[in-house]
Scaffold this active site. Structure first.
Site, mmCIF file in Angstrom:
data_model
loop_
_atom_site.group_PDB
_atom_site.id
_atom_site.type_symbol
_atom_site.label_atom_id
_atom_site.label_comp_id
_atom_site.label_asym_id
_atom_site.label_seq_id
_atom_site.Cartn_x
_atom_site.Cartn_y
_atom_site.Cartn_z
ATOM 1 N NE ARG A 46 -3.046 0.396 3.254
ATOM 2 C CZ ARG A 46 -2.705 1.113 4.324
ATOM 3 N NH1 ARG A 46 -2.535 2.406 4.237
ATOM 4 N NH2 ARG A 46 -2.533 0.533 5.513
ATOM 5 C CE1 TYR A 98 -18.114 7.934 -15.667
ATOM 6 C CE2 TYR A 98 -16.800 8.269 -13.695
ATOM 7 C CZ TYR A 98 -17.588 7.462 -14.493
ATOM 8 O OH TYR A 98 -17.839 6.175 -14.102
ATOM 9 C CG ASP A 170 -10.849 13.119 -16.099
ATOM 10 O OD1 ASP A 170 -10.140 12.573 -16.966
ATOM 11 O OD2 ASP A 170 -11.790 12.532 -15.535
ATOM 12 C CE LYS A 195 -13.093 5.124 -18.671
ATOM 13 N NZ LYS A 195 -13.967 4.167 -18.081
HETATM 14 C C1 LIG Z 1 -13.579 11.117 -18.154
HETATM 15 C C2 LIG Z 1 -13.565 10.054 -17.099
HETATM 16 N N1 LIG Z 1 -12.909 10.262 -15.957
HETATM 17 C C3 LIG Z 1 -12.868 9.337 -14.980
HETATM 18 C C4 LIG Z 1 -13.537 8.142 -15.104
HETATM 19 C C5 LIG Z 1 -13.478 7.147 -13.987
HETATM 20 O O1 LIG Z 1 -12.541 6.182 -14.253
HETATM 21 P P1 LIG Z 1 -12.575 4.698 -13.628
HETATM 22 O O2 LIG Z 1 -13.787 4.041 -14.199
HETATM 23 O O3 LIG Z 1 -11.281 4.124 -14.037
HETATM 24 O O4 LIG Z 1 -12.709 4.857 -12.150
HETATM 25 C C6 LIG Z 1 -14.237 7.862 -16.276
HETATM 26 C C7 LIG Z 1 -14.939 6.579 -16.439
HETATM 27 O O5 LIG Z 1 -15.669 6.362 -17.374
HETATM 28 C C8 LIG Z 1 -14.254 8.846 -17.301
HETATM 29 O O6 LIG Z 1 -14.925 8.650 -18.447
#
Ligand SMILES: Cc1ncc(COP(=O)(O)O)c(C=O)c1O
Length: 377
Positions: A46, A98, A170, A195
């Protein structure tokens, strides 16, 4: 060194002990110490693990940043960043984000006495107007999920600096290859590694990079104390996936551009959202701050019946909530990625029941176009 070479050579890719051409999975929760007072770099997974160190070095290479951290998911990375805020703080949030990010803000930050103002992210003056004496952070995505709205990252970062406000971005949709955010003033960049960075729809992961030592130290504490560290197996898969990222992205982006242009010609398609199209309202700004239009697009159909027919008849893309895989992924944000948001908020964003999102994979473009064409007909 250019990016495709960096992806293969510019972070730990070879095991120092054995010469193995892949960093081993150090599948251990704890590490033997020579005595109670010293350890040889690692003591508890961790707090750190050599497989995870390799992926943290990798994100530093991709972002050309001083610091990088790996998390158990994009959401764990986002939460670690949002936890920089304290009771009584205010932050400014892009209206288009998101759904999971919106949910964590509602479930936790609001409950912990942190206030926010949501703004139209494409309007720099709206960000400025929302600044309060206690504003500590600006949080955004550009392009946003799922409407691909564009924020002028340079202008917003400049504004933030003038008011001593942190900017967290992000960058999941563009990836570090498609958009460099730290050099234009973003303080913290976040990726859902799930992704495009992994690219094979078989890992959940999150990554964060920054050039600020104090921020990094605090985020490292959040990683350890909140416990959202990346698992060893996932880290290893991420190390494998990232090697082909350059080629994967090239092909997916090419496919997205062609599909966006094709969809624009279909009378059943009301609107195509893709920042690689000159008709996109954020096109000029996106061109300045990004290298391409990315591999995700969305489009509006006319009716619910058309949406149902499309999902039933599409044979090539998989139907799934995620994005960023080598296979094309078709999804309905209304019921999938943004279902956690109240209906009213979804509609305010423009996420309607007829909005379809397509993450473009690396299939042959002729097959993708033919499949979408027949499904739309
Ligand atoms: C733009 C964006 N940020 C963050 C996330 C969250 O990522 P995770 O599903 O890996 O937790 C997503 C998930 O679809 C996303 O599309």
């Amino acid at each position: 060194m250019k990016m495709n070479t960096k992806l293969l050579h510019a972070y730990p890719v070879i095991c120092k002990e054995t010469g193995a051409s892949s960093i081993p999975k150090f599948q251990a929760s704890t590490f033997h110490q020579p005595d109670a007072f010293n350890h040889e770099g690692y003591n508890y997974t961790r707090f750190g693990n050599p497989t995870i160190t390799a992926i943290e070095e990798c994100i530093k290479t991709l972002e050309d940043s001083k610091y990088g951290l790996a998390f158990s998911s994009g959401m764990a990375a986002i939460n670690a960043v949002l936890f920089l805020l304290s009771q009584g703080d205010h932050f400014i949030l892009a209206k288009n984000i998101y759904g999971g990010t919106f949910q964590t803000i509602q479930e936790f930050l609001v409950r912990f006495g942190i206030e926010y103002t949501m703004v139209d992210e494409s309007d720099v003056s709206a960000w400025e107007a929302a600044i309060q004496p206690n504003t500590k952070m600006i949080y955004l995505e550009s392009p946003s999920n799922p409407l691909l709205t564009i924020t002028d990252l340079k202008a917003v970062s400049k504004l933030a600096k003038q008011h001593d406000i942190l900017v967290a971005c992000d960058n999941t949709f563009m990836t570090p290859l498609g958009q460099e955010t730290l050099p234009i003033g973003i303080d913290i960049v976040i990726h859902s590694g799930t992704k495009f960075i992994n690219g094979h729809s078989d890992v959940i992961a999150g990554l964060v990079a920054t050039n600020d030592e104090a921020l990094h130290k605090q985020l490292k504490i959040h990683q350890k104390a909140l416990g959202g560290v990346l698992a060893v197996e996932e880290g290893w898969l991420l190390l494998r996936g990232v090697k082909t990222m350059g080629l994967r992205m090239e092909r997916s982006i090419e496919n997205a551009q062609q599909l966006a242009e094709f969809l624009q010609t279909k009378k059943q398609v009301k609107h195509v959202y893709y920042p690689g199209l000159p008709t996109h309202p954020g096109y000029a700004i996106h061109q300045q701050q990004a290298k391409n239009g990315g591999a995700v697009l969305s489009f509006d159909l006319e009716t619910q019946d058309q949406v149902e027919a499309l999902f039933k008849n599409c044979k090539v893309p998989i139907v799934a909530v995620s994005l960023g895989g080598v296979e094309s992924i078709l999804s309905l944000p209304w019921l999938m990625s943004h279902a956690a948001m109240p209906e009213e908020e979804r509609l305010k964003m423009g996420v309607t029941p007829t909005l379809v999102r397509l993450s473009c994979g690396i299939e042959d473009i002729e097959d993708l176009i033919a499949d979408l064409d027949q499904a739309i007909q």
